[in-house]
Design an enzyme around this catalytic site. Sequence first.
Site, short mmCIF file in Angstrom:
data_model
loop_
_atom_site.label_atom_id
_atom_site.label_comp_id
_atom_site.label_asym_id
_atom_site.label_seq_id
_atom_site.Cartn_x
_atom_site.Cartn_y
_atom_site.Cartn_z
NE ARG A 177 21.60 -5.95 44.55
CZ ARG A 177 20.70 -4.18 45.02
NH1 ARG A 177 20.72 -3.25 45.66
NH2 ARG A 177 21.01 -3.32 43.70
NE ARG A 238 11.22 7.97 37.64
CZ ARG A 238 11.01 7.80 38.70
NH1 ARG A 238 9.69 7.50 38.80
NH2 ARG A 238 10.89 8.85 39.62
CD GLU A 267 7.70 9.23 31.92
OE1 GLU A 267 7.58 7.91 33.08
OE2 GLU A 267 7.24 10.24 32.84
CG HIS A 285 5.26 9.27 35.89
ND1 HIS A 285 6.48 9.76 35.24
CD2 HIS A 285 5.15 8.84 36.52
CE1 HIS A 285 7.01 8.87 36.83
NE2 HIS A 285 6.12 8.64 37.48
N GLY A 287 1.11 7.52 38.24
CA GLY A 287 1.65 6.47 39.82
C GLY A 287 0.56 7.52 41.28
#
Length: 319
Positions: A177, A238, A267, A285, A287
Amino acid sequence: MAKVVVTGKIPAVALERLRAEHTVDAWEDESLISRDELLRRVAGTDAIVSLLTEKIDAALLDAAGKQLRSVSNVAVGYNNIDVPACRERNVLVTNTPGVLTEATADIAMALILMSTRRLAEGERVIRAQQPWQWGMFYMLGSSIQGSQLGIVGMGQIGAAVARRARAFGMTIAYTKRSPLDAETAKELNATHMELDELLATSDVVSLHCPYSPETHHLMNASTIGKMKKSAYLINTARGPVVDEEALATALQQGKIAGAGLDVFEKEPTVHQALIGLDNAVLIPHLGSATVETRTAMANLAVTNALAVLSGKTAPNLVG
Ligand code: DGY
């Protein structure tokens, strides 16, 4: 002593810290707690330590009751928690930033290498005992040296991926941003871009934005269509940030070269069309999945819960 519900199994060292000060009702089974069981257990609790697999919504907050003071997620992402519903009920929400940055960046970098160098595909050949032979043109991938990594969402994890990628000779573009501060931009030699320009110019696009209504299906048929045909899409953020159906179609039709996914839209279900695609690397998943990181995450969530329960300011308030 307050009552604390822990919605899933967490490392013993963290659980013991809670037990030393409060009455703890922890779900210690390897399998996930059922919704009914969770609704039953939270009744009358003062604090909840939650895993990302449990939905903390208005119904659950109401089942807990008016004495509930905090929900401490054992994750940096907190899209499983209805934060406005918590705010309406004066329930504080905390997460676990920082402690999983490096582990998650490692997995993003691993997916970049696995995808561009076709490592999972190669491993499948050997395990299936298929005939193979070194050959000048056998299973060629793409070099990442000198190529551009586009980081979508340059937060802590995005920056950690950028540091790794620079060591592999990649240049860095990013969306955020507000642009990075001058010092970090200089350290990463990173160029701020709007999403469309980043998609059109990057050789690898790696997603690191939080999931929210604004980022739902951020990568869809149209945005994937803006990527180079030779580019790769990596997702460790995600699952629902990517429209899996559109991604599978793009991979099938060669609209992009490949994808590396650690997270999935529904998931633990993975879109059937992705399963059979050699140019999709799919991992479950992972990570933050190291012993050290998961222990640090659980400890930080407990620190947050203990702070709220003792009337102090929790270090990682969100919302
Ligand atoms: C997080 O913390 O949000 C991660 O996805 C957990 O692995």
